[in-house]
Design an enzyme around this catalytic site. Structure first.
Site, PDB file in Angstrom:
ATOM      1  N   SER A 238       0.971  -1.063   0.028  1.00 43.99           N
ATOM      2  CA  SER A 238       0.126   0.014   0.046  1.00 43.99           C
ATOM      3  C   SER A 238       0.808   1.142  -0.052  1.00 43.99           C
ATOM      4  O   SER A 238       2.050   1.100   0.280  1.00 43.99           O
ATOM      5  CB  SER A 238      -0.789  -0.077   1.297  1.00 43.99           C
ATOM      6  OG  SER A 238      -1.479   1.267   1.644  1.00 43.99           O
TER       7      SER A 238
ATOM      8  N   TYR B 267      -1.888  -1.254  10.184  1.00 46.48           N
ATOM      9  CA  TYR B 267      -1.868  -0.931   8.903  1.00 46.48           C
ATOM     10  C   TYR B 267      -0.599  -0.517   8.501  1.00 46.48           C
ATOM     11  O   TYR B 267       0.088  -1.410   7.583  1.00 46.48           O
ATOM     12  CB  TYR B 267      -3.134  -0.528   8.362  1.00 46.48           C
ATOM     13  CG  TYR B 267      -3.382  -0.781   7.155  1.00 46.48           C
ATOM     14  CD1 TYR B 267      -4.139  -1.730   6.446  1.00 46.48           C
ATOM     15  CD2 TYR B 267      -2.819   0.205   5.986  1.00 46.48           C
ATOM     16  CE1 TYR B 267      -4.325  -1.720   5.114  1.00 46.48           C
ATOM     17  CE2 TYR B 267      -3.245  -0.088   4.680  1.00 46.48           C
ATOM     18  CZ  TYR B 267      -3.786  -1.048   4.376  1.00 46.48           C
ATOM     19  OH  TYR B 267      -4.094  -1.206   2.797  1.00 46.48           O
TER      20      TYR B 267
END
Ligand code: NAD
Length: 256
Positions: A139, A152
């Site tokens: 990401s 995350y």
């Protein structure tokens, strides 16, 4: 792009980015195995139009024993995994002090540890064939941080670091390992964050626009199809020397 004769396992491929990547691989002629929860039948049906009937394994990637079972099943059903796409992931948004411990553990297990387990189990056969592609869906949060996403961001930075290490360990083989770092893609994972803005009083349009405007200069979502096409490129001979990359596809997010 012709991937006839190759086989691929895509984790977390019952929706969103993983399904887009699975469809791209199937379109190119690869045999594909899906994994993930939710509407499995719908995901499998969306693969009907391709040459090979897709396989499926229901492993819960929080559990290393289930990952081992999935890898054994994939090796048998696909006659070996040539292309491994580590895509499954979850999100939880909360400040560090109130971050639920079980959510932290689940994000670490699914977003980071499962990448290690699937990779370590896929590598021996790839080395033996001297060909393989390991593509980790990290990401932009593997490159930069956002507040309230500690688990995350930590997990995705971990994925980028792990990708580089595997790329070095396989550098003199026909196996490559790379990461994709998408910005916002409109999938169920992001819809949850849009819904949170709608719950806070925004209209659906304001919620989407607000989300994009904060981070993604293009003002447009990245699409699963675009990511699928990039995966096909990474599987090609032209990408044989792309190793250890963390390739951002983010409408300009990390250029700022
Ligand atoms: P999604 O929610 O549509 O897909 C997640 C997939 O993972 C689903 O198939 C789900 O069933 C599966 N999954 C969840 N928990 C699992 C578990 N315990 N075991 C097995 N499978 C499990 O989300 P998405 O946006 O398509 O996300 C896919 C990947 O892309 C994730 O790693 C995510 O972090 C990453 N990503 C998403 C975006 C975005 O904007 N959507 C941006 C950058 C990176």
């Amino acid at each position: 792009m012709n991937l006839r004769g190759k086989s691929a396992l895509v984790t977390g491929s019952t929706s969103g980015i993983g399904l887009g990547i699975a469809q791209a691989l199937a379109r190119a002629g690869a045999k594909v195995m899906l994994n993930g929860f939710g509407d499995v039948e719908l995901a499998l049906q969306s693969m009907d139009r391709y040459e090979h009937t897709p396989g499926y394994h229901p492993a819960d990637l929080r559990d290393p024993a289930q990952i081992e079972a999935m890898m054994r099943h994939a090796a048998q059903e696909l006659s070996g995994v040539d292309i491994l796409v580590n895509n499954a992931g979850i999100q939880h948004v909360s400040p560090v002090e109130s971050f639920p411990v079980e959510r932290w553990d689940a994000i670490m297990a699914i977003n980071l540890s499962s990448v290690f387990h699937a990779t370590r189990l896929a590598l021996p056969a790839m080395r033996a064939r001297n060909w393989g592609r390991i593509i980790n869906i990290a990401s932009v949060h593997g490159l930069v941080a956002s507040r309230d996403k500690s688990a995350y961001v930590a997990a995705k930075h971990g994925v980028v670091g792990f990708t580089k290490t595997v790329a070095l360990e396989t550098a003199q083989t026909g196996v490559t390992c790379n990461a994709l770092c998408p910005g916002w893609v409109l999938t169920p994972l992001v819809q949850q964050q849009i819904d949170a803005r709608i719950a806070g009083g925004a209209s659906p349009e304001e919620a989407q626009e607000g989300l994009l405007k904060e981070k993604q200069p293009s003002g447009e979502f990245v699409t699963p199809r675009q990511l699928g096409e990039l995966v096909l490129f990474l599987c090609s001979e032209a990408a044989a020397q792309v190793r250890g990359a963390a390739w951002n596809v983010d409408g300009g997010w990390v250029a700022q």
